[in-house]
Enzyme design. Structure first.
Site, short mmCIF file in Angstrom:
data_model
loop_
_atom_site.label_atom_id
_atom_site.label_comp_id
_atom_site.label_asym_id
_atom_site.label_seq_id
_atom_site.Cartn_x
_atom_site.Cartn_y
_atom_site.Cartn_z
N LEU A 30 0.81 -1.23 0.00
CA LEU A 30 0.00 0.00 0.00
C LEU A 30 0.84 1.27 0.00
CD1 LEU A 30 -2.63 -1.25 2.60
CD2 LEU A 30 -2.78 -1.33 0.10
N HIS A 34 -3.64 4.36 -2.09
CA HIS A 34 -4.61 3.51 -1.39
C HIS A 34 -5.17 4.24 -0.16
CE1 HIS A 34 -1.83 0.43 -3.27
NE2 HIS A 34 -3.00 -0.01 -3.70
P1 AMP Z 1 -4.22 -1.95 -6.55
O1 AMP Z 1 -3.73 -2.37 -5.19
O2 AMP Z 1 -3.16 -1.44 -7.44
O3 AMP Z 1 -5.13 -3.00 -7.17
O4 AMP Z 1 -5.16 -0.70 -6.28
C1 AMP Z 1 -6.24 -0.77 -5.38
C2 AMP Z 1 -7.08 0.47 -5.54
O5 AMP Z 1 -6.30 1.63 -5.27
C3 AMP Z 1 -7.63 0.63 -6.96
O6 AMP Z 1 -8.97 1.10 -6.89
C4 AMP Z 1 -6.70 1.64 -7.55
O7 AMP Z 1 -7.28 2.40 -8.58
C5 AMP Z 1 -6.40 2.52 -6.36
N1 AMP Z 1 -5.14 3.24 -6.58
C6 AMP Z 1 -3.92 2.71 -6.84
N2 AMP Z 1 -3.01 3.69 -7.05
C7 AMP Z 1 -3.68 4.86 -6.93
C8 AMP Z 1 -3.30 6.23 -7.05
N3 AMP Z 1 -2.07 6.61 -7.35
N4 AMP Z 1 -4.27 7.18 -6.87
C9 AMP Z 1 -5.54 6.82 -6.58
N5 AMP Z 1 -5.95 5.55 -6.46
C10 AMP Z 1 -5.05 4.58 -6.63
#
Ligand code: AMP
Length: 283
Positions: free
Chosen positions: A33, A37
């Site tokens: 994270l 996140h």
């Molecule tokens: P992930 O762990 O990469 O699957 O991401 C989990 C959630 O966090 C997803 O809804 C992503 O779109 C969101 N997320 C990941 N990176 C970012 C970021 N830089 N800004 C906003 N939301 C993010």
């Protein structure tokens, strides 16, 4: 913070909170994270909901030559981060818990899957929609939070919720960036310092495209071409795609009239980064 890797235990925790009248919010993640996140947690906290954050590196959404086994993982660090951030329950199932036997039932996502990352990563969004659907059935949240960093994923989940009449409000959270503009991503740890520097070309080319659009340019092809030229000319990134598409349904656009999504995916070595910007919506 409650913490479990078992579906049955999570269900009990949630049932108890629901019986106390709490609304439930779900934040699905793959862990490792970062502040992106935590922005989802922050937005969820503002609703007053009981916040469930899941960490599951979902094998179903990785292709055979993708980075499932090397995807970064650090559960203890993540648990500490989310506890400090105010998450109420952390759900971190094993692959066996989520997939005790091979699935025969999947969620297919139709034409939204045919473009951008869907076209480049066959089966990816089927894997995402299927696991998110499972998480929705396990948690039965009132609210679910997704980042605009994965804009196509957000649209697909929103559409799945609508098509299947799921009683869930899907909330979008704006992209969180490093101070120099690089969109936060768990995969950024794979970048060498030189690739990290070059990766700024993503946000820089999106910003330049926005300037062109603000100056009156309305041709999607002209804007795509300018972004491609900039990435090719100023970095060693290999373009997976650079596309301007309708921000609501990802349909093709030639003349920009309604809000559009500028979306790009670029590889630096073995690391594939995505970024995007929506034009035509006031922030
Ligand atoms: P992930 O762990 O990469 O699957 O991401 C989990 C959630 O966090 C997803 O809804 C992503 O779109 C969101 N997320 C990941 N990176 C970012 C970021 N830089 N800004 C906003 N939301 C993010």
């Amino acid at each position: 913070m409650k913490r479990t890797s078992h579906i049955s235990e999570l269900r009990k925790i949630i049932a108890q909170e629901r019986s106390r009248g709490r609304i439930i919010a779900l934040i699905p993640t793959m862990g490792y994270l970062h502040q992106g996140h935590l922005a989802l947690v922050e937005q969820a906290k503002q609703t007053g909901a009981f916040i469930v954050l899941s960490i599951f590196v979902n094998p179903l959404q990785f292709g055979p030559n993708e980075d499932y086994s090397r995807y970064p993982r650090d559960l203890e660090r993540d648990a500490h981060l989310v506890e400090t951030a105010g998450v109420d329950a952390l759900f971190h199932p094993t692959a066996e818990e989520m997939y005790p036997r091979p699935l025969v039932t999947y969620v297919e996502v139709g034409e939204l899957d045919a473009v951008l990352c869907g076209a480049k990563r066959p089966g990816h969004f089927r894997g995402v929609a299927t696991v998110v659907s499972k998480l929705f059935h396990i948690v039965q949240p009132d609210l679910a939070f997704f980042g605009q960093k994965d804009y196509q994923q957000y649209l697909i989940i929103r559409r799945m919720v609508s098509d299947l009449n799921l009683p869930i409000e899907v909330c979008a959270v704006p992209i969180v960036r490093e101070q120099d503009g690089l969109a936060l991503s768990s995969r950024n740890v794979f970048l060498t310092s030189e690739q990290r520097r070059e990766a700024l070309i993503l946000v820089q080319s999106l910003n330049e495209a926005e300037s062109l659009w603000r100056a009156g340019e309305r041709s999607a092809r002209v804007i795509e071409t300018r972004i491609r030229e900039k990435i090719i000319g100023e970095s060693r990134g290999l373009i997976d795609y650079v596309e301007v598409r309708d921000a609501q349904d990802l349909s093709e656009v030639s003349k920009i009239e309604n809000p559009v999504l500028l979306a790009l995916a670029v590889r630096f070595g073995s690391t594939r980064l995505i970024d995007n910007k929506v034009l035509g919506v006031e922030h």
